[in-house]
Scaffold this active site. Structure first.
Site, PDB file in Angstrom:
ATOM      1  CB  ALA A 168      -8.641   7.476   4.770  1.00 24.52           C
ATOM      2  CE  LYS A 212      -3.185   2.847   2.653  1.00 29.45           C
ATOM      3  NZ  LYS A 212      -3.651   3.046   4.025  1.00 29.45           N
TER       4      LYS A 212
END
Length: 258
Positions: free
Chosen positions: A187, A100
């Site tokens: 997020a 990531k």
């Protein structure tokens, strides 16, 4: 719907929920939350959590890489060089080449630096990594990252750790319409309804850390997120009714007793 598995970077997963490992009280709670979430992919901040030194307490002593796919991330990196170096360090430690990518551009908002993310992604893809970039909910940026060869795109729902939920569903819809790779919301999720909303939009998956780890009861929230992802995905396939301004009778008007 019998087989609604999720393909990412050439591998199939039953769970569409990816979970983080930060902010828990200890590694034991981390493992318990991961197990309750049903997640098969677990992301780890290489610069913040030890996964490379066997002589110190190691997160991988609690999270078996044979059971979970470890996804190293570059959290805390503010330059292309730092992000690339961190990914290479993780690969050298034997964690793998699925990463990531985060290149943060602003300390206060923790929004990604889009040009730097694009540059780092180019380097990492060329270097053989399967890259999952954290990016703004910008359809053009997501297109460019897919063209570079990223394995997925990970647009934010809201700032990291804010818990505000999906602030711009319209951009996410555009990203999904244009997507040639999986779209994983990363997020900003705060609670189970946010997770369900993302899945109802058609997102392929979700990455959640703070909403679980910082909840009053992290283990319970992990289960709630698992169920929300499953329910949202099922609702997406079921197809919601059209939204209307006025009421529509739920019973037929024909054959009424008069």
């Amino acid at each position: 719907m019998k087989d609604d598995s999720f393909e990412l970077a050439g591998r199939r997963y039953k769970s569409r929920l990816i979970v983080g490992t930060g902010k828990y009280r200890d590694f034991a709670e981390t493992r318990a939350a991961i197990e309750e979430s049903g997640a098969e992919i677990v992301t780890v901040a290489v610069r913040r959590v030890n996964i490379t030194d066997p002589n110190k307490e190691n997160l991988l002593d609690y999270i078996d890489p044979k059971k979970w796919q470890i996804l190293p991330n570059t959290a805390g990196c503010y330059t292309v060089e730092d992000a690339v170096r961190t990914c290479r360090l993780a690969r050298e430690a034997g964690v793998g080449d699925l990463v990531k990518l985060e290149v943060i551009g602003d300390l206060q908002t923790l929004f990604p630096d889009v040009p730097a993310t694009l540059e780092a992604a180019k380097i990492l893809v060329k270097d053989g990594f399967k890259v999952l970039p954290y990016i703004t909910d910008d359809p053009v940026a997501c297109l460019r990252l897919a063209e570079i060869g990223c394995a997925a795109v990970m647009p934010l729902a809201a700032p990291i750790g804010s818990g505000m939920g999906i602030r711009n569903p319209f951009n996410l819809r555009i990203i999904l319409e244009q997507a040639k790779v999986p779209v994983i919301v990363d997020a900003g999720v705060g609670t189970a309804s946010d997770a369900a909303e993302a899945m109802e939009l058609g997102c392929d998956g979700l990455l959640i850390n703070s909403a679980i780890a910082s909840a009053k009861h992290p283990i319970a929230m992990a289960r709630a997120m698992r169920l929300a992802v499953e329910a949202g995905r099922l609702a997406y396939h079921a197809g919601r009714i059209e939204q209307k301004l006025y009421a529509t009778a739920s019973s037929p008007l024909t054959g009424m007793i008069r």
